[in-house]
Write a protein that holds these residues in place. Structure first.
Motif, PDB file in Angstrom:
ATOM      1  N   LYS A 117     -51.861  15.796  -7.989  1.00 23.59           N
ATOM      2  CA  LYS A 117     -49.650  15.773  -6.973  1.00 23.59           C
ATOM      3  C   LYS A 117     -48.970  16.823  -8.124  1.00 23.59           C
ATOM      4  N   LEU A 118     -49.296  17.232  -9.214  1.00 25.65           N
ATOM      5  CA  LEU A 118     -48.676  17.832  -9.867  1.00 25.65           C
ATOM      6  C   LEU A 118     -48.769  19.569  -8.953  1.00 25.65           C
ATOM      7  N   VAL A 119     -49.526  20.041  -9.925  1.00 32.78           N
ATOM      8  CA  VAL A 119     -50.022  20.792  -8.697  1.00 32.78           C
ATOM      9  C   VAL A 119     -49.917  21.572  -7.337  1.00 32.78           C
ATOM     10  N   GLU A 120     -49.651  20.524  -6.246  1.00 35.13           N
ATOM     11  CA  GLU A 120     -49.838  20.805  -4.696  1.00 35.13           C
ATOM     12  C   GLU A 120     -48.086  20.500  -4.963  1.00 35.13           C
ATOM     13  N   LYS A 121     -47.504  20.256  -5.954  1.00 38.68           N
ATOM     14  CA  LYS A 121     -45.558  20.164  -5.495  1.00 38.68           C
ATOM     15  C   LYS A 121     -45.717  21.451  -6.210  1.00 38.68           C
ATOM     16  N   TYR A 122     -46.015  21.990  -7.720  1.00 38.72           N
ATOM     17  CA  TYR A 122     -45.488  23.247  -8.457  1.00 38.72           C
ATOM     18  C   TYR A 122     -46.059  24.505  -8.541  1.00 38.72           C
ATOM     19  N   ARG A 123     -47.562  24.628  -7.839  1.00 44.80           N
ATOM     20  CA  ARG A 123     -47.887  25.225  -7.655  1.00 44.80           C
ATOM     21  C   ARG A 123     -47.536  26.494  -7.046  1.00 44.80           C
ATOM     22  N   ASP A 124     -46.695  26.792  -6.266  1.00 43.04           N
ATOM     23  CA  ASP A 124     -45.474  27.685  -5.548  1.00 43.04           C
ATOM     24  C   ASP A 124     -44.764  27.927  -5.533  1.00 43.04           C
ATOM     25  N   LYS A 125     -44.392  27.289  -6.831  1.00 44.73           N
ATOM     26  CA  LYS A 125     -42.953  27.531  -7.854  1.00 44.73           C
ATOM     27  C   LYS A 125     -42.899  28.009  -8.931  1.00 44.73           C
ATOM     28  N   GLY A 126     -43.762  28.851  -9.652  1.00 44.24           N
ATOM     29  CA  GLY A 126     -43.980  29.337 -10.222  1.00 44.24           C
ATOM     30  C   GLY A 126     -44.696  28.662 -11.645  1.00 44.24           C
ATOM     31  N   VAL A 127     -44.975  28.216 -11.642  1.00 47.80           N
ATOM     32  CA  VAL A 127     -46.088  27.258 -12.226  1.00 47.80           C
ATOM     33  C   VAL A 127     -47.657  27.301 -12.213  1.00 47.80           C
ATOM     34  N   GLU A 128     -48.455  28.157 -13.142  1.00 48.47           N
ATOM     35  CA  GLU A 128     -50.508  28.332 -13.455  1.00 48.47           C
ATOM     36  C   GLU A 128     -50.493  26.523 -13.996  1.00 48.47           C
ATOM     37  N   PHE A 129     -51.995  26.194 -13.511  1.00 41.95           N
ATOM     38  CA  PHE A 129     -52.089  25.192 -13.817  1.00 41.95           C
ATOM     39  C   PHE A 129     -53.794  25.053 -14.733  1.00 41.95           C
ATOM     40  N   ILE A 130     -53.971  25.845 -15.411  1.00 44.69           N
ATOM     41  CA  ILE A 130     -54.641  25.788 -16.164  1.00 44.69           C
ATOM     42  C   ILE A 130     -55.765  24.785 -16.335  1.00 44.69           C
ATOM     43  N   ALA A 131     -57.213  24.102 -16.173  1.00 42.96           N
ATOM     44  CA  ALA A 131     -57.996  23.595 -16.653  1.00 42.96           C
ATOM     45  C   ALA A 131     -58.981  24.392 -17.783  1.00 42.96           C
ATOM     46  N   ILE A 132     -59.066  23.613 -18.899  1.00 43.77           N
ATOM     47  CA  ILE A 132     -60.289  23.703 -19.945  1.00 43.77           C
ATOM     48  C   ILE A 132     -61.009  22.842 -19.813  1.00 43.77           C
ATOM     49  N   ALA A 133     -62.604  23.617 -19.768  1.00 40.91           N
ATOM     50  CA  ALA A 133     -63.768  22.013 -20.233  1.00 40.91           C
ATOM     51  C   ALA A 133     -64.390  22.680 -20.285  1.00 40.91           C
ATOM     52  N   ARG A 134     -64.224  20.947 -21.657  1.00 36.58           N
ATOM     53  CA  ARG A 134     -65.977  21.297 -22.576  1.00 36.58           C
ATOM     54  C   ARG A 134     -67.242  20.379 -21.936  1.00 36.58           C
ATOM     55  N   ASN A 135     -67.438  21.618 -21.156  1.00 35.66           N
ATOM     56  CA  ASN A 135     -68.689  21.497 -20.816  1.00 35.66           C
ATOM     57  C   ASN A 135     -69.451  23.002 -20.132  1.00 35.66           C
ATOM     58  N   THR A 136     -70.698  22.914 -19.606  1.00 35.00           N
ATOM     59  CA  THR A 136     -71.186  24.487 -18.737  1.00 35.00           C
ATOM     60  C   THR A 136     -71.091  24.436 -16.871  1.00 35.00           C
ATOM     61  N   GLU A 160     -72.494  24.752 -14.440  1.00 39.95           N
ATOM     62  CA  GLU A 160     -73.924  23.433 -14.273  1.00 39.95           C
ATOM     63  C   GLU A 160     -73.011  22.580 -13.967  1.00 39.95           C
ATOM     64  N   GLU A 161     -72.408  21.801 -14.730  1.00 38.45           N
ATOM     65  CA  GLU A 161     -72.112  20.918 -14.748  1.00 38.45           C
ATOM     66  C   GLU A 161     -70.671  20.780 -14.791  1.00 38.45           C
ATOM     67  N   LEU A 162     -69.969  21.053 -14.683  1.00 44.16           N
ATOM     68  CA  LEU A 162     -68.903  21.039 -13.557  1.00 44.16           C
ATOM     69  C   LEU A 162     -69.183  21.374 -12.292  1.00 44.16           C
ATOM     70  N   GLN A 163     -70.039  22.223 -11.681  1.00 46.94           N
ATOM     71  CA  GLN A 163     -70.740  22.199 -10.332  1.00 46.94           C
ATOM     72  C   GLN A 163     -70.686  21.045 -10.052  1.00 46.94           C
ATOM     73  N   ASP A 164     -71.537  20.291 -10.443  1.00 46.63           N
ATOM     74  CA  ASP A 164     -71.886  19.072 -10.224  1.00 46.63           C
ATOM     75  C   ASP A 164     -70.798  17.782 -10.346  1.00 46.63           C
ATOM     76  N   PHE A 165     -70.175  17.590 -10.827  1.00 39.88           N
ATOM     77  CA  PHE A 165     -69.010  17.356 -11.246  1.00 39.88           C
ATOM     78  C   PHE A 165     -68.260  16.989  -9.993  1.00 39.88           C
ATOM     79  N   PHE A 166     -68.185  18.414  -9.616  1.00 40.23           N
ATOM     80  CA  PHE A 166     -66.883  18.456  -8.810  1.00 40.23           C
ATOM     81  C   PHE A 166     -67.403  17.767  -7.141  1.00 40.23           C
TER      82      PHE A 166
END
Length: 331
Positions: A242-261, A263-269
């Motif tokens: 919800k934060l991303v949807e509300k502020y991504r067009d207002k000069g805010v970048e949202f970056i996640a760093i995952a401790r996974n590969t 391939e694992e992320l593609q499966d997860f998503f």
């Protein structure tokens, strides 16, 4: 992992009493174990057991589970009838610390748990792998996180004598005059202190593009350090989206760093939705962010750290939003 609850009463403010009662007993027991043990080649674990016993504080392990203001039996590994626990003195940094001995092996491995009351209404639960030496003494150590951002680490050394249900422990500054020591962060420096410049850090997204977290001039950068095995990380995702949807067009970048590969992320998503721009952890990110998940960092428009906190909950998005709004308004 952070769990909210009411803090327990602090009954370990005077560890000297516990130590005075046990001092001669555990010293004699430890000496007896050393004398009756067969001579073995010097190994890491044997060398560890030969540490000066006067450096350790001692407490007896009690049956059951500690009362910490949350229902520990709601966790699959904790059962009041088969578990045991011991209190550890944590000073002013950790008002209450308990070591829990579950009644069964975890995934076939011997494992202990540490429950620490870190701040008002906040508890941390973490696992500790355990090894046994040739005498049957169980040996473990734990990097305990402390400091304003939780990124300073203090090593807690643990020895357990099962036959006598006696736990020995020491913090880094233990001495014969102060057995067990008192946790202290004096002289230690936070790697990402509030108000400091964000260190140089690059990560790679799932498309192979490189991102430098400290190179978004004029923008607010919200960073989420997470892993798939972290249940609080997953629980807080709807609020973060919800934060991303509300502020991504207002000069805010949202970056996640995952401790996974990747391939694992593609499966997860395929079954989860997380709108942060997904990137992969590298060793530099792991060293900077630490081994606690999740961690949230907010970098202001000038590249300075405005927020840095470990722990996740369904309410975390509200806390992050307050910082984002303050930065957008120039406060």
């Amino acid at each position: 992992m952070t769990i909210r609850g009411n803090p327990p009463a602090d009954f370990l403010r005077r560890p000297g009493k516990i130590f005075d009662k046990c001092r001669y007993l555990w010293s004699a027991l430890l000496l007896t174990l050393l004398l009756i043990s067969p001579v073995q080649p010097q190994s890491d674990s044997t060398a560890a057991q030969n540490d000066d016993p006067q450096m350790f504080a001692a407490v007896f392990v009690k049956p059951g589970l500690p009362e910490v203001g949350i229902d520990l039996e709601s966790f699959p590994y904790f059962d009041r009838d088969s578990s045991a626990y011991a209190p550890i003195y944590g000073g002013d940094i950790f008002p209450s610390v308990y070591l829990i001995f579950p009644g069964k092996a975890i995934a076939g491995k011997r494992m202990w748990f540490m429950v620490s009351h870190e701040e008002a209404n906040t508890f941390g639960i973490s696992t500790i792998p355990v090894e046994a030496d040739t005498t049957g003494m169980m040996i473990a150590s734990k990097e305990v996180h402390a400091g304003e951002t939780g990124q300073l680490t203090l090593k807690l050394e643990l020895r357990y004598i099962p036959t006598h249900r006696l736990l020995l422990y020491r913090w880094p500054n233990a001495s014969p005059e102060h057995p067990g020591g008192i946790p202290s962060t004096e002289g230690m420096k936070e790697p990402m202190p509030i108000g400091g410049l964000m260190p140089e850090l690059w990560v790679t997204d799932l498309k192979g593009d490189t991102l430098w977290l400290n190179r978004f001039p004029g923008k607010i950068v919200v960073v989420n350090w997470w892993a798939m095995f972290c249940s609080p990380c997953i629980e807080e995702m709807p609020g973060l989206n919800k934060l991303v949807e509300k502020y991504r067009d207002k000069g805010v970048e949202f970056i996640a760093i995952a401790r996974n590969t990747a391939e694992e992320l593609q499966d997860f998503f395929t079954s989860h939705r997380f709108l942060y721009r997904q990137t992969l952890a590298n060793e530099q990110a792991a060293q900077l962010m630490g081994n606690v998940f999740p961690r949230h960092v907010i970098i202001d428009q000038e590249g300075r750290i405005a927020f840095n906190q470990s722990g996740g909950s369904q309410d975390k998005a509200q806390e992050l939003e307050a910082v984002i709004v303050r930065l957008l308004e120039g406060r």
